[in-house]
Motif scaffolding. Sequence first.
Motif, PDB file in Angstrom:
ATOM      1  N   GLY A 144      43.266  34.164  36.236  1.00  0.00           N
ATOM      2  CA  GLY A 144      42.225  33.246  36.550  1.00  0.00           C
ATOM      3  C   GLY A 144      42.481  31.964  36.553  1.00  0.00           C
ATOM      4  O   GLY A 144      41.552  30.872  36.198  1.00  0.00           O
ATOM      5  N   LEU A 145      43.654  31.526  37.003  1.00  0.00           N
ATOM      6  CA  LEU A 145      44.526  30.360  37.099  1.00  0.00           C
ATOM      7  C   LEU A 145      44.524  29.896  38.580  1.00  0.00           C
ATOM      8  O   LEU A 145      45.345  28.872  38.735  1.00  0.00           O
ATOM      9  N   SER A 146      43.838  30.566  39.563  1.00  0.00           N
ATOM     10  CA  SER A 146      44.168  30.406  40.869  1.00  0.00           C
ATOM     11  C   SER A 146      43.709  29.033  41.482  1.00  0.00           C
ATOM     12  O   SER A 146      44.279  28.470  42.349  1.00  0.00           O
ATOM     13  N   SER A 147      42.662  28.395  40.943  1.00  0.00           N
ATOM     14  CA  SER A 147      42.119  27.263  41.486  1.00  0.00           C
ATOM     15  C   SER A 147      41.954  26.265  40.078  1.00  0.00           C
ATOM     16  O   SER A 147      40.759  26.037  39.541  1.00  0.00           O
ATOM     17  N   PRO A 148      42.921  25.626  39.507  1.00  0.00           N
ATOM     18  CA  PRO A 148      42.850  24.888  38.200  1.00  0.00           C
ATOM     19  C   PRO A 148      42.091  23.524  38.478  1.00  0.00           C
ATOM     20  O   PRO A 148      41.427  23.087  37.165  1.00  0.00           O
ATOM     21  N   THR A 149      41.577  23.195  39.598  1.00  0.00           N
ATOM     22  CA  THR A 149      40.813  22.022  39.620  1.00  0.00           C
ATOM     23  C   THR A 149      39.494  22.257  39.972  1.00  0.00           C
ATOM     24  O   THR A 149      38.697  21.446  39.927  1.00  0.00           O
ATOM     25  N   ALA A 150      39.118  23.430  40.086  1.00  0.00           N
ATOM     26  CA  ALA A 150      37.889  23.888  40.517  1.00  0.00           C
ATOM     27  C   ALA A 150      36.669  23.764  39.272  1.00  0.00           C
ATOM     28  O   ALA A 150      35.692  23.161  39.627  1.00  0.00           O
TER      29      ALA A 150
END
Length: 301
Positions: A144-150
Amino acid sequence: MRHKAYVPGVALLAALVVGGCSADGGGDANGADSKPGTPTVSPAPPGRYATLPSPCRAVPRTTLNDLLPGAAELPQDQREKVFRGSAAVTYDTDRKVGCSWKADAPNATRSLVIDFERVVSYDPAVSDDDRADTVYEKRKKAAGLSSPTAPAADAAATTGSRDKEEEEDKEKGEGGGKATDTASPSPSATSGGGSDDAASDGTPGSGTPGSGSTGSGDPEDALPSRLLDNLGDAAFLQDLPKGADSTAQNHTVSVVFRTSNVVVTVRYAEQPALITQRPDGRELQEKAQALARKLAEKLSE
């Protein structure tokens, strides 16, 4: 006269044969140069690592003593068996190896698993490092860390939308009081005051249901899954507490990092002996990260 007519004919035939052979030879040479699939660039460089360390010898005895406190209380023969570890079943020790340890203590059981995977690319246009990065990115996405800024961007968008609605209500002349009443259900719907701040703290990079969601003030509430700095070429930590109440649950922390064409996974878990106890998530995370850094140093030797 017949002899004179024949000689030019022979010469012409010979010239045609020689010319045809020359033309065919040139065609073959050109064809060889233009065959489809011929590499036009140099193959991608291989990865740094061609072998893997012995996994059950990769963790120092002093580190195992710290990670498995129950082992120190065991008789000598049992203690040696625990520290020896159990090697994972593998069919190619140059590509994938692993080892696991487990020790029971009066108050809890702790277990440790490490895995090394050496990635090889069979595509000459793709380097081993790039292929290993693909493997790492898949695991990061699964955590669940593919888009940390999302999540942060979504939170900002939500906040901006709420502010805009409040301003529109004020412009309609309905008064600031009504705008406040309209916005007030949001905090109350999320378990009381200050919950917006708690959700914001647990959101970035979390991606793990139940992580930091108990609201009990335990150390693990402030330590969600996240990306890590200064560990290999890329790294992340996944925190997996089980259950959302105060009962004892198995708590697992995973640290995954990539260095060149090797992907390493460290899984460290604690199972309390009593249902009234909860593992210290902060301690588990700190020890898992410390071990991961030692393994990265060992690979770089």
